[in-house]
Design a protein around this motif. Structure first.
Motif, PDB file in Angstrom:
ATOM      1  N   ASP A 140      -4.638   6.534   5.376  1.00 41.05           N
ATOM      2  CA  ASP A 140      -5.026   5.125   5.426  1.00 41.05           C
ATOM      3  C   ASP A 140      -6.036   4.858   4.331  1.00 41.05           C
ATOM      4  OD1 ASP A 140      -3.960   3.399   7.475  1.00 41.05           O
ATOM      5  OD2 ASP A 140      -4.660   4.948   8.882  1.00 41.05           O
ATOM      6  N   SER A 141      -5.789   3.826   3.572  1.00 42.38           N
ATOM      7  CA  SER A 141      -6.745   3.451   2.530  1.00 42.38           C
ATOM      8  C   SER A 141      -6.384   2.059   2.040  1.00 42.38           C
ATOM      9  CB  SER A 141      -6.678   4.447   1.371  1.00 42.38           C
ATOM     10  OG  SER A 141      -7.304   3.907   0.221  1.00 42.38           O
ATOM     11  N   PRO A 142      -7.403   1.239   1.708  1.00 42.77           N
ATOM     12  CA  PRO A 142      -7.102  -0.075   1.122  1.00 42.77           C
ATOM     13  C   PRO A 142      -6.369   0.055  -0.212  1.00 42.77           C
ATOM     14  CG  PRO A 142      -9.494   0.328   1.251  1.00 42.77           C
ATOM     15  CD  PRO A 142      -8.827   1.467   1.923  1.00 42.77           C
ATOM     16  N   LYS A 143      -6.420   1.246  -0.796  1.00 45.18           N
ATOM     17  CA  LYS A 143      -5.748   1.464  -2.085  1.00 45.18           C
ATOM     18  C   LYS A 143      -4.226   1.306  -1.972  1.00 45.18           C
ATOM     19  CE  LYS A 143      -9.333   4.427  -4.036  1.00 45.18           C
ATOM     20  NZ  LYS A 143      -9.712   5.804  -4.392  1.00 45.18           N
ATOM     21  N   TYR A 144      -3.667   1.503  -0.765  1.00 48.00           N
ATOM     22  CA  TYR A 144      -2.212   1.328  -0.606  1.00 48.00           C
ATOM     23  C   TYR A 144      -1.800  -0.097  -0.963  1.00 48.00           C
ATOM     24  CZ  TYR A 144      -1.458   5.915   1.451  1.00 48.00           C
ATOM     25  OH  TYR A 144      -1.368   7.265   1.635  1.00 48.00           O
ATOM     26  N   LYS A 145      -2.665  -1.048  -0.622  1.00 47.41           N
ATOM     27  CA  LYS A 145      -2.348  -2.450  -0.935  1.00 47.41           C
ATOM     28  C   LYS A 145      -2.353  -2.686  -2.435  1.00 47.41           C
ATOM     29  CE  LYS A 145      -3.241  -5.189   3.097  1.00 47.41           C
ATOM     30  NZ  LYS A 145      -4.162  -6.004   3.876  1.00 47.41           N
ATOM     31  N   ALA A 146      -3.354  -2.105  -3.097  1.00 44.78           N
ATOM     32  CA  ALA A 146      -3.436  -2.250  -4.556  1.00 44.78           C
ATOM     33  C   ALA A 146      -2.195  -1.653  -5.214  1.00 44.78           C
ATOM     34  CB  ALA A 146      -4.704  -1.570  -5.073  1.00 44.78           C
ATOM     35  N   VAL A 147      -1.760  -0.508  -4.723  1.00 48.30           N
ATOM     36  CA  VAL A 147      -0.564   0.145  -5.274  1.00 48.30           C
ATOM     37  C   VAL A 147       0.674  -0.711  -4.982  1.00 48.30           C
ATOM     38  CG1 VAL A 147       0.881   2.218  -5.206  1.00 48.30           C
ATOM     39  CG2 VAL A 147      -1.607   2.434  -5.066  1.00 48.30           C
ATOM     40  N   GLY A 148       0.694  -1.342  -3.815  1.00 51.11           N
ATOM     41  CA  GLY A 148       1.819  -2.210  -3.460  1.00 51.11           C
ATOM     42  C   GLY A 148       1.990  -3.351  -4.452  1.00 51.11           C
ATOM     43  N   VAL A 149       0.877  -3.931  -4.844  1.00 52.96           N
ATOM     44  CA  VAL A 149       0.923  -5.032  -5.816  1.00 52.96           C
ATOM     45  C   VAL A 149       1.457  -4.533  -7.161  1.00 52.96           C
ATOM     46  CG1 VAL A 149      -0.487  -6.675  -7.115  1.00 52.96           C
ATOM     47  CG2 VAL A 149      -0.900  -6.345  -4.676  1.00 52.96           C
ATOM     48  N   LEU A 150       0.990  -3.352  -7.574  1.00 49.35           N
ATOM     49  CA  LEU A 150       1.478  -2.779  -8.841  1.00 49.35           C
ATOM     50  C   LEU A 150       2.986  -2.535  -8.776  1.00 49.35           C
ATOM     51  CD1 LEU A 150      -1.327  -0.123  -9.529  1.00 49.35           C
ATOM     52  CD2 LEU A 150      -1.031  -2.346 -10.654  1.00 49.35           C
ATOM     53  N   GLY A 151       3.454  -2.054  -7.634  1.00 49.56           N
ATOM     54  CA  GLY A 151       4.878  -1.776  -7.479  1.00 49.56           C
ATOM     55  C   GLY A 151       5.718  -3.045  -7.533  1.00 49.56           C
ATOM     56  N   MET A 152       5.244  -4.089  -6.878  1.00 50.23           N
ATOM     57  CA  MET A 152       5.997  -5.352  -6.877  1.00 50.23           C
ATOM     58  C   MET A 152       6.038  -5.948  -8.282  1.00 50.23           C
ATOM     59  SD  MET A 152       5.216  -7.138  -3.191  1.00 50.23           S
ATOM     60  CE  MET A 152       3.448  -7.165  -3.337  1.00 50.23           C
ATOM     61  N   ASP A 153       4.952  -5.751  -9.029  1.00 49.63           N
ATOM     62  CA  ASP A 153       4.908  -6.190 -10.425  1.00 49.63           C
ATOM     63  C   ASP A 153       5.980  -5.510 -11.270  1.00 49.63           C
ATOM     64  OD1 ASP A 153       3.068  -8.107 -10.839  1.00 49.63           O
ATOM     65  OD2 ASP A 153       1.679  -6.861 -11.993  1.00 49.63           O
ATOM     66  N   LEU A 154       6.273  -4.264 -10.935  1.00 50.66           N
ATOM     67  CA  LEU A 154       7.298  -3.513 -11.680  1.00 50.66           C
ATOM     68  C   LEU A 154       8.709  -3.917 -11.273  1.00 50.66           C
ATOM     69  CD1 LEU A 154       5.836   0.132 -11.561  1.00 50.66           C
ATOM     70  CD2 LEU A 154       6.221  -1.234 -13.619  1.00 50.66           C
ATOM     71  N   GLY A 155       8.827  -4.620 -10.143  1.00 49.45           N
ATOM     72  CA  GLY A 155      10.148  -5.012  -9.663  1.00 49.45           C
ATOM     73  C   GLY A 155      10.601  -4.224  -8.451  1.00 49.45           C
ATOM     74  N   LEU A 156       9.677  -3.434  -7.888  1.00 47.87           N
ATOM     75  CA  LEU A 156      10.005  -2.702  -6.657  1.00 47.87           C
ATOM     76  C   LEU A 156       9.756  -3.585  -5.442  1.00 47.87           C
ATOM     77  CD1 LEU A 156       8.279   0.656  -7.611  1.00 47.87           C
ATOM     78  CD2 LEU A 156      10.720   0.430  -7.096  1.00 47.87           C
ATOM     79  N   GLU A 157      10.465  -3.313  -4.364  1.00 46.21           N
ATOM     80  CA  GLU A 157      10.127  -3.931  -3.086  1.00 46.21           C
ATOM     81  C   GLU A 157       9.148  -3.012  -2.376  1.00 46.21           C
ATOM     82  OE1 GLU A 157      14.125  -6.488  -2.153  1.00 46.21           O
ATOM     83  OE2 GLU A 157      14.021  -4.472  -1.339  1.00 46.21           O
ATOM     84  N   TRP A 158       8.155  -3.624  -1.739  1.00 42.11           N
ATOM     85  CA  TRP A 158       7.092  -2.841  -1.106  1.00 42.11           C
ATOM     86  C   TRP A 158       7.137  -3.008   0.411  1.00 42.11           C
ATOM     87  CZ3 TRP A 158       1.658  -4.823   0.000  1.00 42.11           C
ATOM     88  CH2 TRP A 158       0.854  -3.774   0.482  1.00 42.11           C
TER      89      TRP A 158
END
Ligand SMILES: [Zn+2]
Length: 202
Positions: A140-158
Motif C-alpha cells: 500500500d502506498s500513495p505512489k500507486y496512484k501516481a504510477v496509475g496516472v503515468l500509465g494512463m498517460d502512456l495509453g494503458l488502462e489502470w
C-alpha cells in the motif's frame, strides 16, 4: 485544440491507432519519421531499453505490443522518483483457475473474481506492478496512484480507476479492435480468437 486532439491528429497522420495518448508506439513512429528509422536494427517502438531483471522476467510473458508499454512505465516511474517492478504478467487458464479456487475451495483469501479465460492476465495484455522503497515491497502506498496516472498517460488502462474492483497495481493495454467494447465482450472475443489460434491483439 486540446493536447489529446493534437496527439490524435498526429497518430492519424502517422497511420497509428488513434487514442490521443503518446506512448511508445506514437513516440516510436515520430522518432522513425524525424530522427532515424531503426535503433539497433529495431523499429524505435520496440527498442525501448530493458529494465531490471525481475521486471523483465514478467515482461517476457506479455504480448510484444505490451512489453514496451510496461518498460516505459517502469522508466517513467523511475524518472518521477518512484521505483516499481513488474511482478506478474501472463497467467495460464489453469493458473487462473487455481487463483480463483483460493478462498473458495482452497485455503487463503479471495483474490480474484475471474476464472480461467475471464482475466485479461490470461491473454498477455495485463500486468501488475509493485512499488518498492529500496528493496522493500510496499503493498500500500500513495505512489500507486501516481504510477496509475503515468500509465494512463502512456495509453494503458489502470485498475485503480475501475468503479467496481479497484486494483491499483493492475495495468492493461486494450487492443484497438476493443476500443468500444465492454470488458466482458473484449474477454469473450479474446477467448474466441485464442481458441481459433488467431492473434489476440492485432
Ligand atoms: Zn492484474
Amino acid at each position: 485544440m486540446r493536447i489529446e486532439e493534437m496527439i490524435a491528429a498526429i497518430q492519424a497522420q502517422l497511420g497509428l491507432d488513434v487514442d490521443g495518448k503518446a506512448g511508445p508506439q506514437t513516440w516510436g513512429a515520430i522518432y522513425a519519421r524525424i530522427v532515424q528509422k531503426k535503433i539497433d536494427g529495431q523499429p524505435p517502438a520496440l527498442a525501448i531499453a530493458t529494465v531490471d531483471a525481475r521486471s523483465e522476467k514478467a515482461i517476457a510473458t506479455l504480448l510484444p505490443q505490451v512489453q514496451p508499454m510496461a518498460r516505459a512505465l517502469v522508466q517513467k516511474a523511475a524518472a518521477a522518483g518512484i521505483t516499481i517492478r513488474v511482478l506478474s504478467g501472463l497467467r495460464s487458464f489453469a493458473e487462473q483457475d487455481a487463483l480463483y479456487a483460493q478462498g473458495r475451495t482452497a485455503p487463503g483469501p479471495i483474490v480474484t473474481k475471474a476464472r480461467g479465460g475471464y482475466s485479461n492476465h490470461n491473454f498477455g495484455i495485463a500486468f501488475d506492478v509493485g512499488v518498492f522503497e529500496g528493496n522493500r515491497y510496499l503493498a500500500d502506498s500513495p505512489k500507486y496512484k501516481a504510477v496509475g496516472v503515468l500509465g494512463m498517460d502512456l495509453g494503458l488502462e489502470w485498475g485503480g480507476s475501475w468503479k467496481t474492483i479497484v486494483d491499483q497495481p493492475h495495468f492493461q493495454l486494450r487492443p484497438a479492435w476493443a476500443m468500444d467494447l465492454s470488458e466482458r465482450d473484449m474477454l469473450a472475443e479474446m477467448r474466441s480468437r485464442q481458441a481459433a489460434g488467431g492473434p489476440v491483439f492485432a
